[in-house]
Enzyme design. Sequence first.
Site, PDB file in Angstrom:
ATOM      1  N   GLY A  40      -9.649   3.890  -7.399  1.00 34.88           N
ATOM      2  CA  GLY A  40     -10.151   5.253  -7.289  1.00 34.88           C
ATOM      3  C   GLY A  40     -10.729   5.779  -8.586  1.00 34.88           C
ATOM      4  N   GLY A  41     -11.398   6.907  -8.483  1.00 38.40           N
ATOM      5  CA  GLY A  41     -11.966   7.565  -9.655  1.00 38.40           C
ATOM      6  C   GLY A  41     -13.393   7.192  -9.960  1.00 38.40           C
TER       7      GLY A  41
ATOM      8  N   MET B 153      -3.344   7.507  -8.973  1.00 38.86           N
ATOM      9  CA  MET B 153      -2.616   8.442  -8.125  1.00 38.86           C
ATOM     10  C   MET B 153      -3.409   9.742  -8.048  1.00 38.86           C
ATOM     11  SD  MET B 153       1.326   9.831  -8.371  1.00 38.86           S
ATOM     12  CE  MET B 153       2.009   8.191  -8.173  1.00 38.86           C
TER      13      MET B 153
ATOM     14  N   CYS C 209      -8.271  11.165  -1.652  1.00 36.15           N
ATOM     15  CA  CYS C 209      -6.884  11.427  -2.017  1.00 36.15           C
ATOM     16  C   CYS C 209      -6.719  12.848  -2.555  1.00 36.15           C
ATOM     17  CB  CYS C 209      -6.425  10.409  -3.062  1.00 36.15           C
ATOM     18  SG  CYS C 209      -4.660  10.486  -3.380  1.00 36.15           S
TER      19      CYS C 209
ATOM     20  N   GLY D 228      -8.490   8.777  -5.709  1.00 33.98           N
ATOM     21  CA  GLY D 228      -9.324   8.133  -4.701  1.00 33.98           C
ATOM     22  C   GLY D 228     -10.302   9.103  -4.063  1.00 33.98           C
ATOM     23  N   SER D 229     -11.254   8.547  -3.311  1.00 34.20           N
ATOM     24  CA  SER D 229     -12.330   9.359  -2.747  1.00 34.20           C
ATOM     25  C   SER D 229     -11.829  10.423  -1.774  1.00 34.20           C
ATOM     26  CB  SER D 229     -13.343   8.447  -2.036  1.00 34.20           C
ATOM     27  OG  SER D 229     -12.723   7.748  -0.966  1.00 34.20           O
TER      28      SER D 229
ATOM     29  N   ASP E 146       0.830  -1.205   0.000  1.00 30.06           N
ATOM     30  CA  ASP E 146       0.000   0.000   0.000  1.00 30.06           C
ATOM     31  C   ASP E 146       0.864   1.255   0.000  1.00 30.06           C
ATOM     32  OD1 ASP E 146      -2.336   1.387  -0.017  1.00 30.06           O
ATOM     33  OD2 ASP E 146      -2.774   1.135   2.107  1.00 30.06           O
ATOM     34  N   SER E 147       0.929   1.919  -1.142  1.00 36.83           N
ATOM     35  CA  SER E 147       1.725   3.133  -1.268  1.00 36.83           C
ATOM     36  C   SER E 147       1.163   3.986  -2.393  1.00 36.83           C
ATOM     37  CB  SER E 147       3.193   2.786  -1.564  1.00 36.83           C
ATOM     38  OG  SER E 147       3.937   3.946  -1.846  1.00 36.83           O
ATOM     39  N   SER E 148       1.127   5.305  -2.193  1.00 36.14           N
ATOM     40  CA  SER E 148       0.637   6.190  -3.255  1.00 36.14           C
ATOM     41  C   SER E 148       1.624   6.262  -4.411  1.00 36.14           C
ATOM     42  CB  SER E 148       0.387   7.598  -2.697  1.00 36.14           C
ATOM     43  OG  SER E 148       1.580   8.132  -2.146  1.00 36.14           O
TER      44      SER E 148
END
EC number: 1.1.1.205
Length: 403
Positions: A369-370, A329, A335, A332-333, A278-280
């Site tokens: 995401g998105g 990147m 981010c 996300g909801s 888990d990493s951006s």
Amino acid sequence: MAAIRDYKTALDLTKSLPRPDGLSVQELMDSKIRGGLAYNDFLILPGLVDFASSEVSLQTKLTRNITLNIPLVSSPMDTVTESEMATFMALLDGIGFIHHNCTPEDQADMVRRVKNYENGFINNPIVISPTTTVGEAKSMKEKYGFAGFPVTADGKRNAKLVGAITSRDIQFVEDNSLLVQDVMTKNPVTGAQGITLSEGNEILKKIKKGRLLVVDEKGNLVSMLSRTDLMKNQKYPLASKSANTKQLLWGASIGTMDADKERLRLLVKAGLDVVILDSSQGNSIFQLNMIKWIKETFPDLEIIAGNVVTKEQAANLIAAGADGLRIGMGTGSICITQKVMACGRPQGTAVYNVCEFANQFGVPCMADGGVQKHWSYYYQSFGSWFFYCYDGWYVGRYYRITR
């Protein structure tokens, strides 16, 4: 006025047109011409439907070696996926990834709850001794949540089976000092060691009992099958399960620091099927080193690496040994990477480019995401082979999913 053509030649005319309507996916996603596209920057043209909806299969690869019946996973966020969400995601043909915003012990405990929800052969059943008291048996019911236990001669696994005790045996017994051997069911129906899961389930259907105890040729307890698991199989026939243990599939996330190695050891011990790093920003030396360490330490564990948005990022992770990729990147909801760091990529373009590259190496991808509306699914799936990883979209639907 132009002459009216014969209607029978309509299809022939389309073949002679210089180009079909619209753009191909390659033309649409050409970054040199259009930069980056988000999901709501384009529409998908309709085509001919020459099949029934019942013929459509949503079966999709999550990683190189894990295939699920629907392309849906729940995100490893502390507001989205814990044991209950992971359980129902697996029952409903997807998979849930348990977050790591907790102690390693708490995360491993959530994992065990998912794994223990449904079993194939239970190879480590909880057993009791004939000299256990009824009061102690009742306490075990409260502790474990069930009251059916095999009774072995010395109260240990892999020992001589002498009976079984169920809630019916002790429900109305008022004298808690009585021994289990005085109230247990003697000579329970058993299955012989070596029977298949399907054969065992057929016996369960016939005997109409809560459990089938499996013994070896000497009468020693080997394993057990549960009727409740059989009922779960009927209710959720396409549930995501391990091919080896027949338990529900589940995943978990970890970070990329050295401390996460010990966390992973606990998760693997609890039965981990697949891990998300888990990493951006997945394209880092920390994640590359973690992938290599995991492959050396746990060679059979499937790894989903990321997050990535470019082919170059994907190439590094694939070369390191990633079995799947996570794309996104700043989309996300919750981010804010794109706003704060001015770094990222519109999700439509990111998904296409990474998938197009990764598919050449047989590495499945998931879009993270998105998703703002239900039609975002269709944008994500055009021309690509991957999963949808949902976070905030799932939160408002949690009770609908799990209840």
